[in-house]
Write a protein that holds these residues in place. Sequence first.
Motif, short mmCIF file in Angstrom:
data_model
loop_
_atom_site.label_atom_id
_atom_site.label_comp_id
_atom_site.label_asym_id
_atom_site.label_seq_id
_atom_site.Cartn_x
_atom_site.Cartn_y
_atom_site.Cartn_z
N ASP A 19 4.71 -0.38 -6.67
CA ASP A 19 5.92 -1.22 -6.93
C ASP A 19 6.92 -0.74 -5.61
O ASP A 19 7.77 -1.71 -5.19
CB ASP A 19 6.30 -0.96 -8.12
N VAL A 20 6.85 0.33 -5.31
CA VAL A 20 7.84 0.89 -4.27
C VAL A 20 7.50 0.29 -2.89
O VAL A 20 8.12 -0.16 -2.20
CB VAL A 20 7.97 2.58 -4.23
N LEU A 21 6.17 0.22 -2.69
CA LEU A 21 5.62 -0.17 -1.49
C LEU A 21 5.84 -1.72 -1.12
O LEU A 21 6.20 -2.30 -0.35
CB LEU A 21 4.17 -0.05 -1.48
N GLU A 22 5.64 -2.39 -2.47
CA GLU A 22 6.35 -3.97 -2.38
C GLU A 22 7.39 -4.19 -2.03
O GLU A 22 7.79 -5.08 -1.18
CB GLU A 22 5.79 -4.79 -3.70
N GLN A 30 7.13 -3.56 9.33
CA GLN A 30 5.87 -2.81 9.23
C GLN A 30 5.74 -1.90 8.22
O GLN A 30 7.07 -1.06 8.46
CB GLN A 30 5.07 -2.18 10.46
N VAL A 31 4.96 -1.53 7.18
CA VAL A 31 5.19 -0.21 6.52
C VAL A 31 3.74 0.37 6.53
O VAL A 31 2.58 -0.30 6.41
CB VAL A 31 5.38 -0.60 4.98
N THR A 63 0.54 -8.43 4.39
CA THR A 63 0.32 -8.65 5.87
C THR A 63 0.82 -7.72 6.58
O THR A 63 0.18 -7.65 7.82
CB THR A 63 0.70 -10.07 6.23
N ASN A 64 1.85 -6.95 6.14
CA ASN A 64 2.63 -5.91 7.18
C ASN A 64 2.41 -4.32 6.70
O ASN A 64 3.31 -3.79 7.04
CB ASN A 64 4.15 -6.38 7.02
N VAL A 65 1.38 -4.22 5.85
CA VAL A 65 1.24 -2.88 5.28
C VAL A 65 -0.14 -2.44 5.79
O VAL A 65 -1.15 -3.06 5.75
CB VAL A 65 1.23 -2.73 3.86
N PRO A 120 11.48 2.28 -8.34
CA PRO A 120 10.48 1.38 -8.69
C PRO A 120 11.26 0.47 -9.94
O PRO A 120 12.12 1.13 -10.58
CB PRO A 120 9.35 2.26 -9.35
N ASN A 121 10.46 -0.40 -10.43
CA ASN A 121 10.73 -0.91 -11.93
C ASN A 121 10.81 0.09 -13.00
O ASN A 121 9.80 1.00 -12.99
CB ASN A 121 9.48 -1.95 -12.04
N GLU A 122 11.68 0.05 -13.90
CA GLU A 122 12.07 1.14 -14.80
C GLU A 122 10.68 1.23 -15.53
O GLU A 122 10.42 2.31 -16.24
CB GLU A 122 13.08 0.77 -15.80
#
Length: 163
Positions: A19-22, A30-31, A63-65, A120-122
């Motif tokens: 979730d954090v990554l998204e 880029q991540v 596409t950018n991870v 992140p989402n709760e």
Amino acid sequence: MKIAIYPGSFDPVTNGHLDVLERASRIFDQVVVAVSSDNSGKKTLFDCSQRLELIQENIKNFTNVSTESFNGLLVDYANKIGASVLVRGLRAVSDFEFEFQMAQMNRHLDSSLETIFLMPNEKYFYTSSSLIKQVHLFGNRMTGLVPDNVALALSGLAKKNNF
Ligand code: PNS
């Protein structure tokens, strides 16, 4: 181009991490998910290549991870890959003390690397890799808190060890 680094042990990766990554992938060009291969601190359930593989399968749609392991100081690795931002997830107040110390130390080591915190989402506020390991290894239940491949890997380990 803004490159962000999202570091951690990821032992294993959880839906909270994803979730954090998204969120990070929507902000930065880029991540790079940087998996710590240093085992001097704590013993991990999954070895580094397994942790990388579990992440890899879950980032195919971005596409950018990308993901990679790193050894040594995080600031040096960030520098090597040209990352100027360090992303960390922040859940509850209990995370804050450690995260604050780490951010300050990293800033002391390299003031050009900026740490940012994403929540992140709760529904993932109480998710941590260590609790997930207990629940899945001893309970074998569907929690919706880890991706399918991680649930499978954990139940495989539980079976192997006769938990
Ligand atoms: O998911 P974790 O275990 O909280 O991640 C911690 C991690 C891997 C990001 C941290 O231990 C780290 O950066 N390790 C690399 C060594 C380093 O640079 N230490 C100084 C950070 S203040």
